[in-house]
Design a protein around this motif. Sequence first.
Motif, short mmCIF file in Angstrom:
data_model
loop_
_atom_site.label_atom_id
_atom_site.label_comp_id
_atom_site.label_asym_id
_atom_site.label_seq_id
_atom_site.Cartn_x
_atom_site.Cartn_y
_atom_site.Cartn_z
N GLN A 27 -2.45 8.29 4.73
CA GLN A 27 -1.68 7.19 5.31
C GLN A 27 -2.58 6.27 6.14
OE1 GLN A 27 1.24 9.50 7.42
NE2 GLN A 27 2.75 9.37 5.75
N ALA A 28 -3.50 6.87 6.91
CA ALA A 28 -4.42 6.07 7.72
C ALA A 28 -5.29 5.19 6.83
CB ALA A 28 -5.28 6.98 8.59
N SER A 82 -6.68 15.70 -3.72
CA SER A 82 -5.38 15.29 -4.23
C SER A 82 -4.99 13.89 -3.78
CB SER A 82 -4.31 16.29 -3.78
OG SER A 82 -4.26 16.35 -2.36
N VAL A 83 -5.48 13.48 -2.60
CA VAL A 83 -5.16 12.16 -2.07
C VAL A 83 -6.15 11.11 -2.58
CG1 VAL A 83 -4.80 10.84 0.07
CG2 VAL A 83 -4.21 13.26 -0.01
N GLN A 84 -7.36 11.52 -2.89
CA GLN A 84 -8.38 10.59 -3.35
C GLN A 84 -7.91 9.78 -4.55
OE1 GLN A 84 -12.19 12.36 -4.09
NE2 GLN A 84 -12.47 13.04 -1.98
N ALA A 85 -7.33 10.45 -5.52
CA ALA A 85 -6.89 9.77 -6.74
C ALA A 85 -5.83 8.72 -6.42
CB ALA A 85 -6.35 10.78 -7.75
N GLN A 86 -4.94 9.01 -5.50
CA GLN A 86 -3.91 8.04 -5.12
C GLN A 86 -4.54 6.79 -4.51
OE1 GLN A 86 -1.05 9.90 -2.52
NE2 GLN A 86 -0.99 11.78 -3.73
N ILE A 87 -5.49 6.98 -3.61
CA ILE A 87 -6.13 5.85 -2.94
C ILE A 87 -6.97 5.04 -3.92
CG2 ILE A 87 -7.72 5.16 -1.11
CD1 ILE A 87 -4.99 6.17 -0.13
N LEU A 88 -7.68 5.72 -4.82
CA LEU A 88 -8.49 5.00 -5.80
C LEU A 88 -7.61 4.17 -6.73
CD1 LEU A 88 -11.11 7.75 -6.72
CD2 LEU A 88 -11.51 5.66 -5.41
N VAL A 122 0.82 -1.22 0.00
CA VAL A 122 0.00 0.00 0.00
C VAL A 122 0.85 1.26 0.00
CG1 VAL A 122 -1.92 -1.17 1.13
CG2 VAL A 122 -0.24 0.06 2.53
N GLY A 123 2.16 1.11 -0.22
CA GLY A 123 3.02 2.27 -0.38
C GLY A 123 3.53 2.88 0.91
N LEU A 124 3.58 2.10 1.99
CA LEU A 124 4.11 2.60 3.26
C LEU A 124 5.41 1.87 3.58
CD1 LEU A 124 0.84 2.73 5.41
CD2 LEU A 124 2.00 4.64 4.28
N ASP A 125 6.28 2.56 4.31
CA ASP A 125 7.57 1.99 4.70
C ASP A 125 7.37 1.16 5.97
OD1 ASP A 125 10.13 1.39 5.45
OD2 ASP A 125 10.82 3.46 5.61
#
Length: 341
Positions: free
Chosen positions: A163-164, A192-198, A144-147
């Motif tokens: 991130q949550a 701006s974050v919606q598109a990343q999560i979708l 999911v793209g987290l370290d």
Amino acid sequence: MAGTGDAHLRSRDVVLSARDLTVEYSTPGGVVHAVSGVSFDVRRGETLALVGESGCGKSTTGRAVLRLERITGGQVSFHDTDLTALRSGPLRALRRRMQMIFQDPVASLNPRRTVRELVVEGLAIASESAATRAHVADRVLAEVGLDPARHGAMRPRQLSGGQAQRVAIARALAIRPDLVVCDEPVSALDVSVQAQILNLIKDLKAEHDLTLVFISHDLAVVRSVSDRVMVMYLGRICETGSVDEVFGSPAHPYTRALLDSVPRPRRSFSGPALSGEVPSPLDPPSGCRFRTRCPAVIAQCSTEVPTIRRIGPDHHVACHVAEGAVAAGAIGLSVSGAEGP
């Protein structure tokens, strides 16, 4: 619906099936009719979107199919297993294959646990070893793209909204489910974050061969992620079909009103937009529940509940006047010639 000749194929491909699903709540003011006789199938590998205004019953439907809400009537089946007949033990075991991503990611995460602990909480309940949990935590956080090293030690209050939500998605995927119900998964996030999560959800769906129920009021989001759409109003289904059919040729007055409420260039109205308030689910209108706000209402709408009928290969509508009103332009709302959301 598929024909009777391919009943075996239909049964094999259907992951989730609801028949006459009903959810009602008793309150001091009366009975709340949250979901009334809803029936639908979700096929393997597809995304079915549940769409409608607040209070239409879409979130209650999503929670009910996972048995997170008490079902008053009807039947819900998961891979041909009747969930409504299962006791708590067998249901708990089957829930490893069904997960939910909640609307408010921070509120759904235990503030006392670290991210690493949160994403493998289901595995801990299933008594998986510490080594297995550590391996899975590293894998799903990376997916999911987290370290894993940096974010894994954090607690929910230290995370941004995006991130949550990634943590919530990782937690849902950690136990390798077949079905994920996404309840407004991006509505609390910045655009701006919606598109990343979708994009993340779409990529993970393809990678893990997931079947999704995607709940949203945002038609632009629905169009970008879904294969099929189910439009709900006051606890009942108005229209279902493929994204192309429902967005390209909306048949129900309510669907057309929802589409016309989305800002689009070069849109022209042939009449007044949808007006009025959604009636109370404590006392829904007789007959068609949309009739008190519908500009195409006829006498039959107040006395007879419209049945869902087929109007296309994968397009169904519950409306007494849908085809005639749309053809004649009597609904007073136009989506022709306008770009979709």
